[in-house]
Design an enzyme around this catalytic site. Structure first.
Site, PDB file in Angstrom:
ATOM      1  N   GLN A   6      41.819  49.484  48.919  1.00 19.15           N
ATOM      2  CA  GLN A   6      41.278  48.908  49.882  1.00 19.15           C
ATOM      3  C   GLN A   6      41.139  47.587  50.247  1.00 19.15           C
ATOM      4  O   GLN A   6      40.934  46.737  51.935  1.00 19.15           O
ATOM      5  CB  GLN A   6      39.907  48.194  48.834  1.00 19.15           C
ATOM      6  CG  GLN A   6      38.951  49.833  48.748  1.00 19.15           C
ATOM      7  CD  GLN A   6      37.821  49.511  48.364  1.00 19.15           C
ATOM      8  OE1 GLN A   6      37.695  49.475  47.232  1.00 19.15           O
ATOM      9  NE2 GLN A   6      36.325  49.231  49.110  1.00 19.15           N
ATOM     10  N   HIS A  27      40.891  52.645  40.286  1.00 17.77           N
ATOM     11  CA  HIS A  27      40.049  52.272  41.082  1.00 17.77           C
ATOM     12  C   HIS A  27      39.632  53.327  41.945  1.00 17.77           C
ATOM     13  O   HIS A  27      40.351  53.151  43.517  1.00 17.77           O
ATOM     14  CB  HIS A  27      39.719  50.940  41.785  1.00 17.77           C
ATOM     15  CG  HIS A  27      38.596  50.215  42.196  1.00 17.77           C
ATOM     16  ND1 HIS A  27      37.984  48.938  42.139  1.00 17.77           N
ATOM     17  CD2 HIS A  27      38.095  50.463  42.888  1.00 17.77           C
ATOM     18  CE1 HIS A  27      37.087  48.954  42.654  1.00 17.77           C
ATOM     19  NE2 HIS A  27      36.917  49.964  43.428  1.00 17.77           N
ATOM     20  N   ASN A  48      37.109  52.354  37.128  1.00 17.71           N
ATOM     21  CA  ASN A  48      36.134  52.294  37.681  1.00 17.71           C
ATOM     22  C   ASN A  48      34.608  52.399  38.456  1.00 17.71           C
ATOM     23  O   ASN A  48      34.849  54.059  38.577  1.00 17.71           O
ATOM     24  CB  ASN A  48      36.334  51.395  39.479  1.00 17.71           C
ATOM     25  CG  ASN A  48      35.666  50.503  39.757  1.00 17.71           C
ATOM     26  OD1 ASN A  48      34.886  49.964  39.679  1.00 17.71           O
ATOM     27  ND2 ASN A  48      35.346  51.387  41.298  1.00 17.71           N
ATOM     28  N   GLU A  49      33.657  52.740  38.046  1.00 13.56           N
ATOM     29  CA  GLU A  49      32.185  53.204  37.950  1.00 13.56           C
ATOM     30  C   GLU A  49      32.737  54.952  37.405  1.00 13.56           C
ATOM     31  O   GLU A  49      32.410  56.020  38.436  1.00 13.56           O
ATOM     32  CB  GLU A  49      32.081  53.319  40.189  1.00 13.56           C
ATOM     33  CG  GLU A  49      31.757  51.554  40.380  1.00 13.56           C
ATOM     34  CD  GLU A  49      30.873  51.427  41.474  1.00 13.56           C
ATOM     35  OE1 GLU A  49      31.603  52.572  42.148  1.00 13.56           O
ATOM     36  OE2 GLU A  49      30.515  50.280  42.123  1.00 13.56           O
TER      37      GLU A  49
END
Ligand code: BGC
Length: 423
Positions: free
Chosen positions: A16, A110, A154-155
Site C-alpha cells: 500500500q 499483509h 494480517n487479518e
C-alpha cells in the site's frame, strides 16, 4: 503517557505504500485490462525509497512504534529464489526505526503474495503452508535478532468475512438482475459488471492459470480457513525455533457487533466465525492483534445498515470510534492474553474528525486498561494516505498527506495529536 511501555504508533502495509511491487499477485491483477481496481498501485507512496524521511517524521511527532509489513513477493520473487538485497532493505528499515527509538513491529503477510504462489494454487493449496514456513524462516533468520513483536498474518479472518459479503452481494445482484436489464435505479450497471467479470476471469486464467485465482483476499470457507491457520502455526513454530523470545501473534479484523433487538443469534454466529473459532489456535500466541474500524448492527432479520442519518466515512462505514473499546472488552471475555490494537482508523478529509476519532478510541482503551484488560499498544491505520486496494488512492486514512505527483509529505494535526499520548 497511557501506561509504561505502551506502544503508540502507526501502521502501513508494504504493497500500500512502497510502490512497484511487481512480483506480487496484486500488481498483476491491478494491471489487467478488466481489473476491478480503480487504479493500479504504481509507485504507491514511494515509501520504499522514502522510509527514512517517513520514520523520522513519526519519531519527531512522538510515535514510539511502527508496524509495517515485509513483502514476500520482494523477498522471494521466484519460487526458491531469495533476494538478499531485499532482506537488506528491510534490515535497514528496522535499523532506521531503532535509531529513532521507534519499535519496529513486523507483519510477515499483509494480503499480497508472490504471483508464483498463486499460480501454484495459492491460499487453498496445502503446499502454501510449507512455502510460507520457508519464507518466514528465511526472514526471521536474517532479521529476528532485531525484532520483539512479529505478526504472522494480517487479518487471518478476511477470507471468511469476504465470503459473507459476497453471499449478500450475489443475492442482491440476482434480485436486481431479475427485475432489470442493464442499468438499475441505484446507478449500478450489473450487465456491464457481469461482462467485465467474464473478461477478468479470462485474464486471470491467462496470468495465473485459473479464472478464479486464490489470492489471500479471496472468499474462503472453513476448510480453506484451516490453511491460513496452519500457515500461522507453521510460522510461529519457525520463529520460536530461531528466536524463542520474539512475541508472535496474528491479527483479526473485528467488528463491534451490536444487537438492536432480536439479532442475538446472528451475532453469535458472526462472532464465532470472526473470532471465537480461532481461539484454540491462538491461545498459545504471545499477543492478539485487534483491528477494528466500526460497529455492525443486527436485528431480527440479520445485519442492518448504519442508522438513518449516521455520519459515514469515505469507506461508507459508520463513524463510530467507541467500537474499539467494545470489541476489546468482547475479545477479553474469551481471550485473556495480551492485546495489541494493530489497526484502528478512519478515512476522512476532515482531520479534526480524525483527531476526535483517535481521542475516543484511546479513551476506550484507557477504560479497558482500568478494568484490568492487558493492552500493549495502539497503532493508527495508517501513517499516510495510501493505496486502499481496489479503491485506489481515494481513501484518506493517513496521519500524513502525500502529494500524488511530487510525493511530498505533509503531516496532519492528527499525527502530532497521536504523538502527544507519549508525552
Ligand atoms: C487492512 C488494511 C486496510 C485497512 C483499511 C484493514 O482491513 O489491514 O490493509 O487498508 O483495513 O481498509
Amino acid at each position: 503517557m497511557i501506561a509504561k511501555d505502551f506502544m503508540i504508533g502507526a501502521a502501513t502495509a508494504a504493497h500500500q505504500v512502497e510502490g512497484n511491487n511487481i512480483h506480487s499477485d496484486y500488481w498483476l491483477q491491478e494491471n489487467m485490462p478488466h481489473t476491478s481496481f480503480l487504479e493500479p498501485s504504481g509507485i504507491a507512496c514511494d515509501h520504499y525509497n522514502r522510509y527514512k524521511e517517513d520514520i523520522k517524521m513519526m519519531a519527531d511527532a512522538g510515535l514510539n512504534a511502527y508496524r509495517f509489513s515485509i513483502e514476500w513477493a520482494r523477498i522471494e520473487p521466484e519460487e526458491g529464489l531469495f533476494d538478499e538485497n531485499e532482506i537488506n532493505h528491510y534490515e535497514d528499515v528496522i535499523n532506521t526505526c531503532l535509531s529513532y527509538n521507534v519499535k519496529p513491529i513486523v507483519t510477515l503477510m499483509h494480503f499480497t503474495s508472490p504471483a508464483w504462489l498463486i499460480k501454484k494454487g495459492g491460499w487453498t493449496s496445502v503446499s502454501t503452508v510449507e512455502y510460507f514456513r520457508r519464507y518466514v524462516s528465511y526472514v526471521i533468520d536474517k532479521l529476528g535478532s532485531k525484532l520483539e513483536f512479529v505478526c504472522t498474518i494480517n487479518e487471518a479472518n478476511m477470507g471468511l468475512q469476504l465470503a459473507a459479503i459476497s453471499k449478500r452481494f450475489k443475492l442482491m445482484a440476482e434480485q436486481v438482475a431479475k427485475k432489470a436489464d442493464g442499468t438499475v435505479q441505484v446507478g449500478m450497471n450489473f450487465e456491464k459488471m457481469m461482462e467485465n467479470m467474464k473478461y477478468a476471469a479470462m485474464e486471470n486464467a491467462q496470468i495465473f492459470g485459473t479464472p478464479d485465482p486464490k489470492i489471500f483476499v479471496s472468499s474462503r470457507d472453513l476448510n480453506d480457513d484451516e490453511i491460513v491457520i496452519k500457515a500461522h502455526l507453521a510460522a510461529r513454530e519457525e520463529i520460536k525455533k530461531l528466536y524463542p523470545n520474539i512475541k508472535v501473534g496474528l491479527t483479526l479484523s473485528l467488528h463491534d457487533l451490536q444487537d438492536v433487538g432480536g439479532g442475538e443469534k446472528y451475532i453469535k454466529e458472526a462472532w464465532n466465525e470472526e473470532f471465537s473459532h480461532y481461539l484454540p489456535y491462538i491461545k498459545d500466541d504471545d499477543f492478539l492483534g485487534v483491528q477494528n474500524y466500526t460497529r455492525t448492527l443486527y436485528g431480527e432479520n440479520g445485519q442492518l445498515p448504519a442508522p438513518e442519518g449516521a455520519e459515514l466515512t469515505q469507506m461508507n462505514y459508520e463513524y463510530y470510534p467507541e467500537a474499539l473499546g467494545n470489541v476489546i472488552r468482547k475479545v477479553n471475555e474469551e481471550y485473556k492474553g495480551v492485546i495489541i490494537v494493530t489497526e484502528n482508523g478512519v478515512a476522512i478529509d476532515d482531520d479534526e474528525r480524525r483527531v476526535n476519532f483517535i481521542n475516543k478510541a484511546i479513551e476506550g482503551i484507557k477504560k479497558c486498561l482500568n478494568e484490568g484488560i492487558k493492552i500493549n499498544g495502539y497503532f493508527y491505520w495508517s501513517l499516510m494516505d495510501n493505496f486502499e486496494w481496489q479503491k485506489g488512492y481515494s481513501q484518506k486514512f493517513g496521519l500524513v498527506a502525500v502529494d500524488r505527483t511530487s510525493m511530498e509529505r505533509t503531516a496532519k494535526k492528527s499525527l502530532y495529536y497521536l504523538g502527544s499520548y507519549n508525552k
